[in-house]
Design a protein around this motif. Structure first.
Motif, PDB file in Angstrom:
ATOM      1  N   ASP A  83      -1.282  16.101  19.497  1.00  0.00           N
ATOM      2  CA  ASP A  83      -2.718  15.835  19.545  1.00  0.00           C
ATOM      3  C   ASP A  83      -2.935  14.332  19.695  1.00  0.00           C
ATOM      4  O   ASP A  83      -2.640  13.561  18.786  1.00  0.00           O
ATOM      5  CB  ASP A  83      -3.385  16.353  18.263  1.00  0.00           C
ATOM      6  N   LYS A  85      -5.562  12.521  19.620  1.00  0.00           N
ATOM      7  CA  LYS A  85      -6.959  12.292  19.239  1.00  0.00           C
ATOM      8  C   LYS A  85      -7.292  10.812  19.200  1.00  0.00           C
ATOM      9  O   LYS A  85      -8.312  10.371  19.765  1.00  0.00           O
ATOM     10  CB  LYS A  85      -7.217  12.933  17.872  1.00  0.00           C
ATOM     11  N   THR A  86      -6.439   9.999  18.551  1.00  0.00           N
ATOM     12  CA  THR A  86      -6.737   8.564  18.418  1.00  0.00           C
ATOM     13  C   THR A  86      -6.573   7.845  19.741  1.00  0.00           C
ATOM     14  O   THR A  86      -7.361   6.948  20.069  1.00  0.00           O
ATOM     15  CB  THR A  86      -5.819   7.942  17.349  1.00  0.00           C
ATOM     16  N   ALA A  88      -7.017   9.153  22.700  1.00  0.00           N
ATOM     17  CA  ALA A  88      -8.160   9.540  23.521  1.00  0.00           C
ATOM     18  C   ALA A  88      -9.407   8.735  23.138  1.00  0.00           C
ATOM     19  O   ALA A  88     -10.193   8.326  24.009  1.00  0.00           O
ATOM     20  CB  ALA A  88      -8.427  11.041  23.364  1.00  0.00           C
ATOM     21  N   GLN A  89      -9.580   8.486  21.859  1.00  0.00           N
ATOM     22  CA  GLN A  89     -10.720   7.673  21.425  1.00  0.00           C
ATOM     23  C   GLN A  89     -10.589   6.246  21.941  1.00  0.00           C
ATOM     24  O   GLN A  89     -11.576   5.637  22.374  1.00  0.00           O
ATOM     25  CB  GLN A  89     -10.808   7.688  19.898  1.00  0.00           C
ATOM     26  N   SER A  90      -9.369   5.706  21.904  1.00  0.00           N
ATOM     27  CA  SER A  90      -9.163   4.345  22.397  1.00  0.00           C
ATOM     28  C   SER A  90      -9.381   4.257  23.905  1.00  0.00           C
ATOM     29  O   SER A  90      -9.922   3.266  24.413  1.00  0.00           O
ATOM     30  CB  SER A  90      -7.750   3.875  22.045  1.00  0.00           C
ATOM     31  N   GLY A  92     -11.252   6.328  25.640  1.00  0.00           N
ATOM     32  CA  GLY A  92     -12.589   6.787  26.010  1.00  0.00           C
ATOM     33  C   GLY A  92     -12.549   7.935  26.990  1.00  0.00           C
ATOM     34  O   GLY A  92     -13.523   8.171  27.721  1.00  0.00           O
ATOM     35  N   ARG A  93     -11.436   8.671  26.996  1.00  0.00           N
ATOM     36  CA  ARG A  93     -11.251   9.794  27.926  1.00  0.00           C
ATOM     37  C   ARG A  93     -10.608  10.960  27.189  1.00  0.00           C
ATOM     38  O   ARG A  93      -9.870  10.776  26.228  1.00  0.00           O
ATOM     39  CB  ARG A  93     -10.343   9.392  29.098  1.00  0.00           C
ATOM     40  N   GLU A  94     -10.858  12.162  27.679  1.00  0.00           N
ATOM     41  CA  GLU A  94     -10.206  13.354  27.142  1.00  0.00           C
ATOM     42  C   GLU A  94      -8.962  13.672  27.980  1.00  0.00           C
ATOM     43  O   GLU A  94      -8.958  13.502  29.199  1.00  0.00           O
ATOM     44  CB  GLU A  94     -11.170  14.547  27.168  1.00  0.00           C
ATOM     45  N   THR A 117      -5.374  12.446  31.816  1.00  0.00           N
ATOM     46  CA  THR A 117      -6.826  12.552  31.957  1.00  0.00           C
ATOM     47  C   THR A 117      -7.153  12.991  33.379  1.00  0.00           C
ATOM     48  O   THR A 117      -6.396  12.705  34.315  1.00  0.00           O
ATOM     49  CB  THR A 117      -7.498  11.198  31.673  1.00  0.00           C
ATOM     50  N   ALA A 218      -3.337   3.056  18.234  1.00  0.00           N
ATOM     51  CA  ALA A 218      -3.663   4.473  18.385  1.00  0.00           C
ATOM     52  C   ALA A 218      -2.400   5.304  18.592  1.00  0.00           C
ATOM     53  O   ALA A 218      -2.270   6.411  18.051  1.00  0.00           O
ATOM     54  CB  ALA A 218      -4.628   4.655  19.558  1.00  0.00           C
ATOM     55  N   ASP A 222      -1.165   8.439  16.190  1.00  0.00           N
ATOM     56  CA  ASP A 222      -0.921   9.791  16.692  1.00  0.00           C
ATOM     57  C   ASP A 222       0.543  10.197  16.530  1.00  0.00           C
ATOM     58  O   ASP A 222       0.837  11.380  16.319  1.00  0.00           O
ATOM     59  CB  ASP A 222      -1.342   9.884  18.157  1.00  0.00           C
TER      60      ASP A 222
END
Length: 232
Positions: A83, A85-86, A88-90, A92-94, A117, A218, A222
């Motif tokens: 995962d 998650k962190t 992706a937050q850094s 700014g994309r999924e 992405t 990040a 993760d």
């Protein structure tokens, strides 16, 4: 060495084994002695089997060095555990498009997951790969962090290597040379974790806003989460 026990003739008589008595040459008056029967076949078989097992044990000990502990389980579907998650937050994309691979051998178990992405014009794209190797017959410490990681086409700038404290037994963070990206490798006993994150600028040359230090942090977070999930 296992030797034959010292046995006198009376033992056979007392045990009812049926040992035979024979007269010595020279006629009557000479003592009669008992001739011991050959060892029982099952006794010989037990000694030979024990010797064979011991010899095999010595051969294995001589061939296989001390193997470090494995505190992590093998995951056939690493993408279910992975995962970002962190990260992706850094970014700014999924992330999506997960691809999984794994294998199990006597010497090593490994599993792999690759995600990225989706493509968008004038937007930085990201790709991430994680590889988990569980070494069961040798210590991976000697060759730790010496190869190209999950992407042989990338080059590592060792001069910018950073030691990461508090993650596994040893952890290092490397920058890619002449390409945007970082590689995080963790050694913990017989387990080696490799996480790489790469970013690709748009074809039109529009510069992307990437905070590499934030991305490194990040990745570490993760990775810590993944290692916790795989802990036995």
């Amino acid at each position: 060495m296992i030797g034959e026990p010292e046995i006198d003739g009376d033992w056979y008589a007392a045990s009812g084994s049926g040992a035979t008595a024979e007269a010595l040459p020279g006629g009557p008056g000479r003592e009669r002695v008992r001739r011991a029967r050959p060892p029982w076949p099952w006794a010989l078989g037990g000694v030979l089997a024990a010797s064979a097992v011991w010899a095999g044990t010595l051969a294995v000990l001589d061939r296989v060095p001390d193997v470090p502990r494995l505190a992590y389980r093998h995951s056939p579907d690493l993408c279910k555990e992975f995962d970002l998650k962190t990260v992706a937050q850094s970014a700014g994309r999924e992330f999506e498009g997960r691809q999984n691979g794994e294998a199990s051998y006597p010497a090593q178990d490994w599993s792999y997951c690759s995600i990225s992405t989706p493509y968008q014009e004038e937007t930085v794209m990201y790709g991430a790969q994680v590889l988990v190797e569980l070494h069961k017959e040798h210590d991976p410490a000697a060759e730790f962090a010496t190869g190209p990681g999950t992407d042989p086409s990338t080059r590592i700038d060792i001069g910018e290597r950073q030691e990461v404290q508090g993650l596994g037994g040893r952890a290092v963070l490397d920058r890619y040379y002449a390409r945007g990206g970082s590689r995080l490798m963790v050694l913990d006993g017989g387990a080696v974790f490799t996480l790489t994150v790469q970013w690709f600028q748009p074809k039109d040359g529009t510069p992307g806003s990437i905070d590499e230090n934030a991305m490194d942090a990040a990745m570490i977070e993760d990775m810590r989460t993944l290692m916790t999930k795989l802990k036995r």
